[in-house]
Design a protein around this motif. Structure first.
Motif, PDB file in Angstrom:
ATOM      1  N   ALA A  54       0.813  -1.214   0.000  1.00 44.37           N
ATOM      2  CA  ALA A  54       0.000   0.000   0.000  1.00 44.37           C
ATOM      3  C   ALA A  54       0.851   1.270   0.000  1.00 44.37           C
ATOM      4  O   ALA A  54       0.443   2.298  -0.548  1.00 44.37           O
ATOM      5  CB  ALA A  54      -0.939  -0.007   1.207  1.00 44.37           C
ATOM      6  N   ASP A  55       2.041   1.194   0.610  1.00 45.78           N
ATOM      7  CA  ASP A  55       2.899   2.384   0.657  1.00 45.78           C
ATOM      8  C   ASP A  55       3.829   2.482  -0.555  1.00 45.78           C
ATOM      9  O   ASP A  55       4.697   3.356  -0.610  1.00 45.78           O
ATOM     10  CB  ASP A  55       3.712   2.410   1.952  1.00 45.78           C
ATOM     11  CG  ASP A  55       4.708   1.257   2.041  1.00 45.78           C
ATOM     12  OD1 ASP A  55       4.758   0.421   1.112  1.00 45.78           O
ATOM     13  OD2 ASP A  55       5.441   1.177   3.050  1.00 45.78           O
ATOM     14  N   GLY A  56       3.652   1.576  -1.523  1.00 43.42           N
ATOM     15  CA  GLY A  56       4.446   1.635  -2.738  1.00 43.42           C
ATOM     16  C   GLY A  56       5.738   0.849  -2.696  1.00 43.42           C
ATOM     17  O   GLY A  56       6.484   0.840  -3.681  1.00 43.42           O
TER      18      GLY A  56
END
Length: 391
Positions: free
Chosen positions: A270-272
């Motif tokens: 989700a944070d890349g």
């Protein structure tokens, strides 16, 4: 259909004399299922081992591997191309080139010295201003542990293996093996492992991925005012040799490892942040010692991956399961050529370039199983290394 053929010329011990043209069926046929014909050269040049098109212009870029340069070619007719400007130096053994989706730049990967080089493209598609990205460091070498003398790699490996579970435990480097040497140690004064950049891929959202076969890395980048800015890197198992990648509609990045003959699935959290979420050998017990994997391609529906295996001269079919993180080998079949360097999927056919048998073959893809069948057609073609469909 028409295809441009990259190949090795005499400076790379090959038989090609430049960029060739392959016809599959009628020139205006939308399928590649018809007879294959090598139609001769469209441009004379030295070892154009990889070809990439400009997204909007009638321009093609060639990695001139022996010269360590990138040359642009402008189309002047149905079967003729001429050089567009001079060849631009990139680095030792330039083996891959990729053009940005906006057509404003290209990236060259250099196997000989590990360089990843960005070049600007002008309005006509002419490359210039090469800028090398920051070099890679060995994640299993002394640079990886500099400043962290208390790092317990064996304990970290055990913890990661436990967290990964039985299915993915084999993906964790075996730093806890009884005979594992400390990171950075070299036996008998052996030199450090060389960096071997092999491919770059433009991903959605402006992200770029590159492989380093020598250092077992997948590196992620974004463009900067002058070149590339490193974002992250993912280390694959030591000695695996990541070579080529393909981005899947599921959002996963699949990487074929040349030396270990495996396919790895990478995904962004989700944070890349990217990480390895799955992997499999390309063949269940069918890969032979000394085999090396080459190209990776997806089926039209994304349900299968196809990996070329040189040595045993086979094509491996791998099924994509779940949401894209689960990979499982399906079959290993004869590629129909010697040294399957590159292949492309076109409708119901798989076209395979046999570098050492000087030919291209087409295999029928089974619509039910996804597995390539026997050779449908073949044609002689000198030392082919790359197949590029063109209009």
């Amino acid at each position: 259909m028409r295809f441009l053929l990259g190949g090795y010329t005499a400076d790379m011990d090959g038989a090609a004399s430049g960029i060739g043209m392959l016809l599959a069926g009628a020139a205006d046929d939308g399928s590649a299922g018809g007879p294959l014909t090598f139609a001769g050269d469209v441009a004379a040049t030295d070892s154009p081992s990889w070809l990439a098109p400009h997204p909007t212009l009638d321009v093609v870029y060639a990695a001139l591997e022996a010269r360590g340069a990138v040359q642009a070619f402008r189309r002047t007719g149905e079967a003729s191309f001429v050089p567009l400007g001079e060849a631009v130096p990139a680095g030792e053994a330039t083996c891959h080139v990729a053009v940005a989706p906006d057509g404003a730049s290209l990236l060259a990967a250099c196997w000989g010295d590990g360089r990843v080089v960005r070049m600007r493209l002008d309005a006509a598609g002419r490359p210039s201003s090469p800028v090398a990205a920051p070099p890679a460091a060995d994640p299993y070498g002394s640079d990886a542990t500099a400043g962290a003398p208390d790092l317990d790699l064996a304990a970290a490996a055990r913890a990661l293996r436990e967290a990964a579970g039985a299915e993915y435990a084999h993906l964790v480097p075996d730093h806890d093996a009884p005979d594992a040497a400390p990171a950075g140690d070299a036996e008998d004064g052996a030199s450090a492992r060389p960096s071997r950049a092999h491919q770059t891929v433009f991903l959605p959202g402006g992200l770029i991925a590159s492989t380093d076969m020598g250092l077992d890395l997948v590196r992620f980048w974004r463009t900067a005012a002058n070149g590339l800015r490193p974002v992250q890197q993912v280390a694959l198992p030591k000695g695996s040799g990541p070579r080529h990648m393909v981005f899947h509609p599921s959002g996963h990045l699949y990487v074929v490892a040349e030396l270990s003959c495996e396919v790895f699935a990478l995904a962004a959290s989700a944070d890349g942040t990217w990480r390895v979420v799955g992997g499999t050998p390309v063949g269940a017990g069918g890969v032979l010692p000394g085999d090396t994997a080459a190209e990776l391609a997806t089926s039209r529906d994304g349900e299968f991956l196809y990996a070329g295996v040189r040595g045993s001269n086979t094509i491996a079919t791998v099924r994509v399961r779940g949401s894209g993180e689960t990979l499982s080998p399906v079959a290993l079949v004869d590629s129909g050529v010697e040294w399957p360097r590159h292949h492309v999927v076109v409708r119901d056919a798989l076209l395979v370039a046999g570098q050492r048998s000087d030919e291209v073959a087409s295999l029928t893809l089974d619509v039910r199983t996804g597995v390539p069948g026997r050779v449908r057609h073949r044609t002689a073609a000198p030392s082919p290394t790359c197949l590029l469909p063109i209009a």
